[in-house]
Design a protein around this motif. Structure first.
Motif, mmCIF file in Angstrom:
data_model
loop_
_atom_site.group_PDB
_atom_site.id
_atom_site.type_symbol
_atom_site.label_atom_id
_atom_site.label_comp_id
_atom_site.label_asym_id
_atom_site.label_seq_id
_atom_site.Cartn_x
_atom_site.Cartn_y
_atom_site.Cartn_z
ATOM 1 N N LYS A 16 0.852 -1.212 -0.135
ATOM 2 C CA LYS A 16 0.065 -0.072 0.100
ATOM 3 C C LYS A 16 0.886 1.116 -0.071
ATOM 4 O O LYS A 16 0.469 2.269 -0.659
ATOM 5 N N GLN A 17 2.020 1.155 0.723
ATOM 6 C CA GLN A 17 2.938 2.316 0.693
ATOM 7 C C GLN A 17 3.512 2.488 -0.528
ATOM 8 O O GLN A 17 3.569 3.827 -1.136
ATOM 9 N N LEU A 18 4.031 1.357 -1.191
ATOM 10 C CA LEU A 18 4.641 1.341 -2.505
ATOM 11 C C LEU A 18 3.682 1.895 -3.551
ATOM 12 O O LEU A 18 4.073 2.392 -4.702
ATOM 13 N N THR A 19 2.489 1.606 -3.386
ATOM 14 C CA THR A 19 1.473 2.101 -4.575
ATOM 15 C C THR A 19 0.194 3.216 -4.066
ATOM 16 O O THR A 19 -0.690 3.194 -4.538
ATOM 17 N N GLY A 20 1.013 3.931 -3.342
ATOM 18 C CA GLY A 20 0.372 5.350 -2.848
ATOM 19 C C GLY A 20 0.033 6.150 -3.865
ATOM 20 O O GLY A 20 0.844 6.491 -4.699
ATOM 21 N N ARG A 21 -0.927 7.053 -3.965
ATOM 22 C CA ARG A 21 -1.389 7.885 -4.799
ATOM 23 C C ARG A 21 -0.364 8.991 -4.671
ATOM 24 O O ARG A 21 -0.105 9.672 -5.544
ATOM 25 N N VAL A 33 10.933 -0.913 -7.641
ATOM 26 C CA VAL A 33 10.558 -1.019 -6.261
ATOM 27 C C VAL A 33 9.778 -2.133 -6.139
ATOM 28 O O VAL A 33 9.903 -3.107 -5.158
ATOM 29 N N LEU A 34 8.692 -2.340 -6.774
ATOM 30 C CA LEU A 34 7.875 -2.989 -6.423
ATOM 31 C C LEU A 34 8.242 -4.667 -6.734
ATOM 32 O O LEU A 34 8.333 -5.860 -5.901
ATOM 33 N N THR A 35 9.316 -4.879 -7.630
ATOM 34 C CA THR A 35 9.796 -6.025 -7.952
ATOM 35 C C THR A 35 10.700 -6.493 -7.140
ATOM 36 O O THR A 35 10.661 -7.687 -6.703
ATOM 37 N N TRP A 60 -5.751 -7.475 -5.614
ATOM 38 C CA TRP A 60 -5.709 -6.397 -4.642
ATOM 39 C C TRP A 60 -4.621 -5.333 -5.336
ATOM 40 O O TRP A 60 -4.926 -3.870 -5.479
ATOM 41 N N LEU A 61 -3.417 -5.764 -5.573
ATOM 42 C CA LEU A 61 -2.367 -5.041 -5.785
ATOM 43 C C LEU A 61 -2.592 -4.599 -7.176
ATOM 44 O O LEU A 61 -2.295 -3.565 -7.534
ATOM 45 N N ARG A 62 -3.157 -5.436 -8.128
ATOM 46 C CA ARG A 62 -3.684 -4.813 -9.493
ATOM 47 C C ARG A 62 -4.548 -3.927 -9.596
ATOM 48 O O ARG A 62 -4.293 -2.750 -10.223
ATOM 49 N N LEU A 65 -2.656 -0.616 -8.574
ATOM 50 C CA LEU A 65 -1.806 -0.265 -9.760
ATOM 51 C C LEU A 65 -2.719 0.342 -10.681
ATOM 52 O O LEU A 65 -2.377 1.659 -11.401
ATOM 53 N N ARG A 66 -3.895 0.000 -10.994
ATOM 54 C CA ARG A 66 -4.829 0.560 -11.798
ATOM 55 C C ARG A 66 -5.272 2.054 -11.524
ATOM 56 O O ARG A 66 -5.324 2.880 -11.939
ATOM 57 N N MET A 67 -5.257 2.256 -9.968
ATOM 58 C CA MET A 67 -5.896 3.524 -9.353
ATOM 59 C C MET A 67 -4.555 4.292 -9.586
ATOM 60 O O MET A 67 -4.724 5.678 -10.023
ATOM 61 N N CYS A 68 -3.232 3.966 -9.501
ATOM 62 C CA CYS A 68 -1.973 4.918 -9.675
ATOM 63 C C CYS A 68 -1.960 5.309 -11.088
ATOM 64 O O CYS A 68 -1.803 6.419 -11.398
ATOM 65 N N ILE A 69 -2.434 4.488 -12.017
ATOM 66 C CA ILE A 69 -2.356 4.711 -13.443
ATOM 67 C C ILE A 69 -3.523 5.701 -13.628
ATOM 68 O O ILE A 69 -3.248 6.908 -14.718
ATOM 69 N N TRP A 70 -4.559 5.465 -13.238
ATOM 70 C CA TRP A 70 -5.704 6.564 -13.513
ATOM 71 C C TRP A 70 -5.395 7.833 -12.884
ATOM 72 O O TRP A 70 -5.571 8.591 -13.536
ATOM 73 N N LYS A 71 -4.757 7.882 -11.772
ATOM 74 C CA LYS A 71 -4.301 9.176 -11.193
ATOM 75 C C LYS A 71 -3.402 9.919 -11.968
ATOM 76 O O LYS A 71 -3.245 11.133 -12.165
#
Length: 140
Positions: A16-21, A33-35, A60-62, A65-71
């Motif tokens: 959640k920290q690594l995929t924060g908006r 970083v995720l890898t 959940w992770l996908r 990631l979609r949320m980060c892409i949309w933002k």
């Protein structure tokens, strides 16, 4: 052997920290970083049987990631152009790009699930927990 509940919570908190908006890093740095984080975690807990947890967390992770892409697409014009590139019809892209819902709601909607499919995310280099888990636990 299975994972402890706190171990599962720690992984989800880390992802959640690594995929924060609000963590504004580029796509390539986020992938790196995720890898490293996912690879290290799966190797450390390689002896545990955790297939159902990995499947659930990977889905959940996908979504994250979609949320980060949309933002990252920010403006309506950018969203419209990118949705057209993803294969939407112009009227669908116009309708979807003007969505006024929140980032998490759009990430779990048909818009982003069709624009950023699992295959597209994997092809662009985003890591998956399931991929690393199956390398360590091949199915017989």
């Amino acid at each position: 052997m299975c994972l402890h509940r706190k171990t599962k919570l720690k992984l989800k908190a880390k992802l959640k920290q690594l995929t924060g908006r609000s963590w504004n890093i580029g796509y390539t740095r986020r992938k790196e970083v995720l890898t490293t984080s996912i690879r290290g975690w799966t190797v450390y807990y390689r002896l545990a049987e955790m297939r159902s947890f990995v499947l659930e967390t990977d889905a959940w992770l996908r979504s994250r990631l979609r949320m980060c892409i949309w933002k990252s697409w920010k403006r309506v014009r950018t969203r419209y152009r990118n949705l057209l590139k993803c294969g939407f019809e112009p009227w669908q892209a116009r309708y979807a790009s003007c969505a006024r819902k929140g980032y998490w709601r759009v990430a779990n909607s048909w818009i982003m699930k069709r624009a950023a499919t699992t295959e597209r995310l994997r092809a662009t280099g985003y890591p998956t927990l399931l991929e690393y888990y199956e390398k360590l636990h091949p199915r017989l």
